[in-house]
Design a protein around this motif. Structure first.
Motif, PDB file in Angstrom:
ATOM      1  N   LEU A 333       0.876  -1.028  -0.015  1.00  0.00           N
ATOM      2  CA  LEU A 333      -0.066   0.072   0.049  1.00  0.00           C
ATOM      3  C   LEU A 333       1.022   1.079  -0.185  1.00  0.00           C
ATOM      4  O   LEU A 333       0.504   2.089  -0.907  1.00  0.00           O
ATOM      5  N   LEU A 334       2.042   1.183   0.767  1.00  0.00           N
ATOM      6  CA  LEU A 334       2.817   2.418   0.822  1.00  0.00           C
ATOM      7  C   LEU A 334       3.548   2.465  -0.245  1.00  0.00           C
ATOM      8  O   LEU A 334       3.853   3.756  -0.776  1.00  0.00           O
ATOM      9  N   ASN A 335       4.293   1.419  -0.848  1.00  0.00           N
ATOM     10  CA  ASN A 335       5.026   1.419  -1.799  1.00  0.00           C
ATOM     11  C   ASN A 335       4.139   1.791  -3.229  1.00  0.00           C
ATOM     12  O   ASN A 335       4.701   2.496  -4.263  1.00  0.00           O
ATOM     13  N   ASP A 336       2.839   1.829  -3.302  1.00  0.00           N
ATOM     14  CA  ASP A 336       2.107   1.980  -4.339  1.00  0.00           C
ATOM     15  C   ASP A 336       1.674   3.442  -4.363  1.00  0.00           C
ATOM     16  O   ASP A 336       0.882   4.024  -5.129  1.00  0.00           O
ATOM     17  N   GLY A 337       2.108   4.343  -3.258  1.00  0.00           N
ATOM     18  CA  GLY A 337       1.703   5.582  -3.121  1.00  0.00           C
ATOM     19  C   GLY A 337       0.532   5.950  -2.653  1.00  0.00           C
ATOM     20  O   GLY A 337      -0.229   7.097  -2.805  1.00  0.00           O
ATOM     21  N   CYS A 338      -0.141   4.963  -1.892  1.00  0.00           N
ATOM     22  CA  CYS A 338      -1.484   5.162  -1.209  1.00  0.00           C
ATOM     23  C   CYS A 338      -1.132   5.459   0.175  1.00  0.00           C
ATOM     24  O   CYS A 338      -0.399   5.268   1.087  1.00  0.00           O
ATOM     25  N   ALA A 339      -2.209   6.350   0.855  1.00  0.00           N
ATOM     26  CA  ALA A 339      -2.021   6.799   2.133  1.00  0.00           C
ATOM     27  C   ALA A 339      -3.041   6.087   3.011  1.00  0.00           C
ATOM     28  O   ALA A 339      -4.097   5.911   2.397  1.00  0.00           O
ATOM     29  N   PRO A 340      -2.613   5.419   4.005  1.00  0.00           N
ATOM     30  CA  PRO A 340      -3.464   4.830   4.799  1.00  0.00           C
ATOM     31  C   PRO A 340      -4.613   5.682   5.582  1.00  0.00           C
ATOM     32  O   PRO A 340      -4.228   6.741   5.680  1.00  0.00           O
ATOM     33  N   ASN A 341      -5.708   5.182   5.461  1.00  0.00           N
ATOM     34  CA  ASN A 341      -7.052   5.801   5.911  1.00  0.00           C
ATOM     35  C   ASN A 341      -7.292   5.218   7.248  1.00  0.00           C
ATOM     36  O   ASN A 341      -6.843   4.248   7.688  1.00  0.00           O
ATOM     37  N   LYS A 342      -8.511   5.887   7.665  1.00  0.00           N
ATOM     38  CA  LYS A 342      -9.007   5.479   9.095  1.00  0.00           C
ATOM     39  C   LYS A 342      -9.513   4.072   9.125  1.00  0.00           C
ATOM     40  O   LYS A 342      -9.181   3.382  10.124  1.00  0.00           O
ATOM     41  N   ALA A 343      -9.950   3.497   8.032  1.00  0.00           N
ATOM     42  CA  ALA A 343     -10.261   1.746   7.728  1.00  0.00           C
ATOM     43  C   ALA A 343      -9.124   1.086   7.924  1.00  0.00           C
ATOM     44  O   ALA A 343      -9.146  -0.083   8.650  1.00  0.00           O
ATOM     45  N   THR A 344      -7.927   1.709   7.236  1.00  0.00           N
ATOM     46  CA  THR A 344      -6.729   0.701   7.560  1.00  0.00           C
ATOM     47  C   THR A 344      -6.288   0.768   8.724  1.00  0.00           C
ATOM     48  O   THR A 344      -5.892  -0.244   9.397  1.00  0.00           O
ATOM     49  N   LEU A 345      -6.093   1.920   9.782  1.00  0.00           N
ATOM     50  CA  LEU A 345      -5.716   2.023  10.835  1.00  0.00           C
ATOM     51  C   LEU A 345      -6.533   1.200  11.760  1.00  0.00           C
ATOM     52  O   LEU A 345      -5.736   0.483  12.615  1.00  0.00           O
ATOM     53  N   ASN A 346      -7.850   1.433  11.748  1.00  0.00           N
ATOM     54  CA  ASN A 346      -8.809   0.539  12.583  1.00  0.00           C
ATOM     55  C   ASN A 346      -8.567  -1.067  12.397  1.00  0.00           C
ATOM     56  O   ASN A 346      -9.101  -1.649  13.378  1.00  0.00           O
ATOM     57  N   THR A 347      -8.403  -1.456  11.309  1.00  0.00           N
ATOM     58  CA  THR A 347      -7.743  -2.621  11.089  1.00  0.00           C
ATOM     59  C   THR A 347      -6.648  -3.297  11.609  1.00  0.00           C
ATOM     60  O   THR A 347      -6.542  -4.315  12.312  1.00  0.00           O
ATOM     61  N   ILE A 348      -5.439  -2.473  11.118  1.00  0.00           N
ATOM     62  CA  ILE A 348      -4.135  -3.043  11.375  1.00  0.00           C
ATOM     63  C   ILE A 348      -3.755  -2.756  12.867  1.00  0.00           C
ATOM     64  O   ILE A 348      -2.800  -3.599  13.452  1.00  0.00           O
ATOM     65  N   ILE A 349      -4.002  -1.574  13.473  1.00  0.00           N
ATOM     66  CA  ILE A 349      -3.531  -1.488  14.573  1.00  0.00           C
ATOM     67  C   ILE A 349      -3.927  -2.440  15.865  1.00  0.00           C
ATOM     68  O   ILE A 349      -3.068  -2.818  16.496  1.00  0.00           O
ATOM     69  N   PRO A 350      -5.038  -2.788  15.985  1.00  0.00           N
ATOM     70  CA  PRO A 350      -5.553  -3.895  17.077  1.00  0.00           C
ATOM     71  C   PRO A 350      -5.006  -5.266  16.588  1.00  0.00           C
ATOM     72  O   PRO A 350      -4.471  -5.841  17.560  1.00  0.00           O
ATOM     73  N   PHE A 351      -4.900  -5.497  15.270  1.00  0.00           N
ATOM     74  CA  PHE A 351      -4.252  -6.746  15.143  1.00  0.00           C
ATOM     75  C   PHE A 351      -2.650  -6.874  15.227  1.00  0.00           C
ATOM     76  O   PHE A 351      -2.191  -7.812  15.911  1.00  0.00           O
ATOM     77  N   LEU A 352      -2.091  -5.618  15.119  1.00  0.00           N
ATOM     78  CA  LEU A 352      -0.551  -5.716  15.427  1.00  0.00           C
ATOM     79  C   LEU A 352      -0.366  -5.683  16.848  1.00  0.00           C
ATOM     80  O   LEU A 352       0.739  -6.197  17.361  1.00  0.00           O
TER      81      LEU A 352
END
Length: 434
Positions: A333-352
């Motif tokens: 996602l980052l390498n493709d130039g996309c910016a993480p949004n709220k949905a990204t953060l709400n998914t990945i932060i609890p999992f990590l």
């Protein structure tokens, strides 16, 4: 005097009179420059106009307006904001900046200054010189929840010498939609076109379809496709995305596939939004491998994935409890130039956090502050507590500092107590919970 002598005398006297001139220095002619009165408004700035100077004049006007816009954006007092906006409004270059209009009305609505909204938009009516500007004012009335004002302006258009056409009708529908009066949207769509001899555009049908979807009338919304084709109006990708979104969200994957096939046959090319709706439905249904295949199809079709596309795959990796896949898709996602949004953060932060990958979760949170994206404060506090508990106090302090200094959305994060005080605090909490 003889006649020959007289003729010669006459010749020399005339020649001398015509050729001999006093030798005074030449004074260059000066061109008088008219005095320009000192302007009191930006609209009154006058510059001598010559054909070759037109680009320079436009540049000078834009520089003046851009400076005024910067001052406008920096203004925090709503009353002064409106005053500066009204000061700039007479200039036609300023009125072309429609995003500034959105910004001003948005600011006033957030401040609950509805009376100022009414006054501001009322003062703009004197500049209405075409259907486009009138449509903009109606749209802004809708954004402020003032549908009656938008309807009044629409009814006044003939008196202003303007047409009640597809453009202004679409603005009226959008105003009602923004006011969340979805019944009114469909009522207007059904009644006004025949009454006023208006042929609705594709945009009008799109707004009507969105309103029907909000009302839960999905079948009626899909039936608009038949009406469009019957009336010679071609659906666009927005039309299909409106319908695909609600159908896939309802879990009706087969119905979504039928609509997808109809879209392709009608010559409409799916957009990245179309693929996102389908990707998320596949992931929610647990079809992770099929979602990956669809993502590959998206890339090979020449469409650039967006954050929503990667979010679906990150969610699928979380469902499969696959930390390596989560890292992979986040990095892509980052390498493709996309910016993480709220949905990204709400998914990945609890999992990590659950996977104890605090190094990556710290980097994710730091990037969140740079991107001015917001999440729930309790989620960030959970990260700070976990970092401190796992001997990453420096990282925890950085997040607390970033949270407090974040002007976009400050967070009241606190460091957990450490040492003996931390022991007693956690013991007391455990005691009360038990």
């Amino acid at each position: 005097m003889s006649k020959p002598c007289a003729r010669l005398h006459s010749f020399f006297t005339k020649t001398a009179a015509n050729t001999i001139k006093p030798k005074f220095p030449k004074v260059p002619k000066t061109r008088e420059v008219p005095k320009v009165p000192k302007p009191t408004k930006i609209s009154e700035i006058q510059i001598p106009i010559f054909p070759k100077q037109q680009p320079l004049i436009a540049l000078a006007n834009n520089q003046v307006i851009n400076k005024g816009v910067r001052e406008l954006l920096d203004e925090r007092d709503t009353q002064k904001l409106v005053e500066k906006f009204n000061f700039l409004s007479p200039n036609k270059y300023f009125r072309q900046k429609y995003k500034i209009y959105d910004y001003i009305i948005h600011r006033l609505v957030l401040a609950n200054q509805i009376s100022l909204v009414e006054d501001t938009l009322e003062s703009q009516k004197e500049y209405i010189n075409g259907e486009g500007f009138a449509a903009r004012i109606m749209y802004l009335y809708g954004k402020a929840g003032l549908f009656d004002h938008a309807r009044k302006l629409f009814d006044e258009l003939p008196q202003r010498g303007l047409e009640q056409n597809a453009k202004t009708f679409n603005a009226l529908l959008v105003a009602a939609y923004h006011c969340e009066d979805f019944d009114k949207v469909y009522e207007l769509f059904r009644e006004l076109p025949s009454k006023l001899s208006i042929k609705p555009s594709t945009g009008c049908y799109n707004v009507a379809a969105q309103a029907l979807c909000k009302l839960g009338l999905i079948d009626e919304a899909v039936s608009l496709l038949d009406k469009m084709e019957h009336n010679g109006v071609k659906p666009c990708v927005i039309t299909y995305n409106t319908l695909l979104g609600v159908i896939y969200e309802k879990g009706e994957f087969d119905e979504g596939e039928k609509l997808w096939e109809r879209m392709i046959k009608s010559g409409v090319v799916p957009s990245v939004i179309s693929y996102d709706f389908k990707l998320h439905r596949l992931v929610k249904d647990g079809k992770i491998s099929e979602a990956r295949e669809l993502f590959m199809e998206l890339e090979t079709s020449g469409i650039k994935p967006n954050a929503g596309s990667y979010n679906a795959l990150i969610l699928g990796a979380c469902k499969n409890d696959d930390l390596d896949e989560v890292r992979r898709w986040y990095n892509e996602l980052l390498n493709d130039g996309c910016a993480p949004n709220k949905a990204t953060l709400n998914t990945i932060i609890p999992f990590l956090c659950d996977k104890v990958d605090y190094g990556l979760v710290f980097q994710v949170c730091k990037r969140m502050f740079r991107r001015q994206c917001t999440v729930d404060e309790s989620l960030l506090q959970k990260v700070v507590d976990a970092l401190a508990k796992n001997s990453m106090m420096k990282e925890a302090e950085i997040l607390v500092g970033l949270g407090k200094s974040n002007s976009y959305h400050p967070y009241n994060l606190v460091l957990p107590p450490t040492g003996i005080m931390g022991y007693f605090s956690s013991s007391l909490v455990t005691k009360f919970i038990c």
